[in-house]
Design a protein around this motif. Structure first.
Motif, PDB file in Angstrom:
ATOM      1  N   LEU A  66       0.800  -1.224   0.000  1.00  0.00           N
ATOM      2  CA  LEU A  66       0.000   0.000   0.000  1.00  0.00           C
ATOM      3  C   LEU A  66       0.830   1.269   0.000  1.00  0.00           C
ATOM      4  O   LEU A  66       0.322   2.341  -0.350  1.00  0.00           O
ATOM      5  CB  LEU A  66      -0.929   0.010   1.217  1.00  0.00           C
ATOM      6  N   GLU A  69      -0.525   4.828   0.979  1.00  0.00           N
ATOM      7  CA  GLU A  69      -1.956   4.605   1.156  1.00  0.00           C
ATOM      8  C   GLU A  69      -2.259   3.760   2.393  1.00  0.00           C
ATOM      9  O   GLU A  69      -3.408   3.666   2.825  1.00  0.00           O
ATOM     10  CB  GLU A  69      -2.545   3.942  -0.092  1.00  0.00           C
ATOM     11  N   ARG A  73      -5.796   2.967   4.181  1.00  0.00           N
ATOM     12  CA  ARG A  73      -6.400   1.742   3.674  1.00  0.00           C
ATOM     13  C   ARG A  73      -5.821   0.535   4.396  1.00  0.00           C
ATOM     14  O   ARG A  73      -4.896   0.638   5.181  1.00  0.00           O
ATOM     15  CB  ARG A  73      -6.146   1.612   2.156  1.00  0.00           C
ATOM     16  N   PRO A  77      -5.496   0.828   9.174  1.00  0.00           N
ATOM     17  CA  PRO A  77      -4.924   2.085   8.664  1.00  0.00           C
ATOM     18  C   PRO A  77      -4.068   2.790   9.711  1.00  0.00           C
ATOM     19  O   PRO A  77      -4.456   2.905  10.880  1.00  0.00           O
ATOM     20  CB  PRO A  77      -6.164   2.905   8.297  1.00  0.00           C
TER      21      PRO A  77
END
Length: 431
Positions: A66, A69, A73, A77
């Motif tokens: 990721l 991100e 996400r 997270p």
């Protein structure tokens, strides 16, 4: 309970222990004979949970797949990762989630909290602490006092035991607080003294400090995960702790801080500010003028160290699964009591070896500190050579800490055997 100095008795206690299976959740280091060592050093560094590696690996995978991100996400997270630690941490220290934040390391947190809770005036500037506190606390207070233009020898008052005694009496602590009165700005003590293993009466100390108008805080490095704490109910102003001892969250792992709920809505309270402590609803607008998060989260500086937080999350889950601090405490008192029983029956005089940790279970946690007057270093090296891992503190103290999450009564019995073999070779002290 009436203890017995036999292997069968120790194994019987293990068979009755509802927490016995939690030992399998930890990696026990090997000893010199290839078998598991007898690890009694959780007061310095707790053992690695078997879930720790997978928890960190999951975050490596999230980082890999990721990248940036990962903040927003994935299964966890990073943006709000610290929030998942507030509830479990609050249960450890007896607080509300809004009063707790996981961040930084212990001494960093202590400095941040002292900025807010040591604000001396011309007449109220004294700090009260225990004499011989862990060096980090001593150095933190020395430098905080100097930041305010004061000299440590004048501003810092140290409590020492009465002559011939090893631990502080509660009545002496309270009397000193009353004596300092309106000159006392802040009380900062360890919840448990690292050297002697003495548990201080934090509720009484807090009441006495508040009665003279002082702020009261505690370094809980040796208390968090060791004894039940009730920081909110005790009305403590602030506290901090590490997580790598009884909380088993890895060497140098992320630390915790507590700020009582009454300060949750005081944005004007002086603090050292950072971006991550800014109101999260407005944080990414990047505006000037600090507006803190509500509660302890408003003392954050930077975004969290996710890899160490992930390990901490896994370790905290084990504490919850074990039934929390009350369940751990019940076993801890038995384990430590059994170790004390085996040591006292060695038949050594106090001029040879004495336990300087209080005998009252309410005034101690897992740790027993053995003051060895003769050949102490030799005893420590012998223990290490046969696979008993404790630690040495100058000038002549061996600390042994049977931890309820992974130590067994058979472990304690085996340590007793080693000590008995050593004691049999000691010459009586001539009067």
């Amino acid at each position: 309970m009436t203890f017995e100095p036999t292997l069968d008795f120790a194994r019987q206690l293990d068979a009755q222990d509802p927490l016995h299976e939690f030992r399998q959740q930890f990696h026990i280091p090997p000893g010199p004979n290839g078998q598991e060592c007898l690890y009694f050093c959780g007061n310095s560094l707790g053992l690695q949970p078997r879930t720790a590696r997978a928890a960190a690996e999951q975050q490596f995978t999230n980082w890999q797949n990721l990248a940036v991100e990962g903040h927003f996400r994935g299964d966890s997270p990073w943006m709000n990762f610290h929030e998942s630690l507030a509830g479990p941490s609050a249960r450890i220290v007896g607080a509300k989630p809004v009063e707790v934040v996981v961040m930084n390391n212990l001494t960093t947190n202590l400095h941040l909290l002292l900025v807010s809770f040591y604000q001396p005036t011309a007449t109220r500037y004294k700090v009260l602490m225990e004499g011989g506190a862990f060096p980090s606390d001593q150095y933190a207070l020395e430098t905080q006092v100097k930041l305010h233009g004061r000299q440590p020898d004048d501003a810092i008052v140290e409590l020492t035991p009465r002559p011939g005694e090893h631990t502080l009496r509660t009545e002496d602590i309270l009397a000193k607080i009353e004596e300092l009165g309106e000159s006392l700005a802040t009380v900062i003590m360890g919840g448990i003294n690292y050297y002697t293993g003495q548990v201080y009466d934090m509720a009484a100390i807090t009441r006495a400090g508040h009665a003279v108008g002082a702020k009261v805080g505690f370094d809980l490095a040796h208390a968090a995960g060791n004894i039940p704490l009730h920081l909110h109910d005790w009305d403590v102003d602030f506290a901090c702790w590490c997580t790598y001892k009884y909380l088993n969250s890895g060497p140098g792992g992320v630390a915790g801080a507590f700020v009582h709920e009454r300060y949750a809505d005081q944005p004007e309270l002086l603090r050292l500010a950072g971006w991550w402590g800014y109101d999260e609803t407005e944080r990414f607008k990047m505006r000037k003028g600090f507006r803190p998060m509500r509660g302890a989260a408003g003392w954050q500086l930077s975004n969290g160290a996710i890899l160490t937080m992930a390990v901490h999350q896994a370790a905290l889950a084990l504490h919850d699964a074990a039934g929390g601090m009350e369940a751990l405490r019940r076993k801890s008192e038995l384990l430590t009591g059994y170790l004390e029983f085996l040591i006292t029956r060695l038949g050594l005089s106090k001029s040879q070896l004495e336990i300087i940790t209080p005998a009252d279970p309410a005034q101690r946690g897992c740790q027993l500190s053995l003051l060895v007057h003769q050949n102490g270093r030799d005893l420590f090296e012998h223990l290490m050579a046969v696979g008993v891992i404790g630690d040495w503190r100058e000038p002549n103290v061996i600390r042994l800490a049977p931890v309820p999450l992974y130590n067994t009564f058979e472990d304690v019995y085996r340590v007793g055997e080693v000590l008995a073999e050593w004691a049999s070779r000691q010459q009586p002290v001539q009067a």
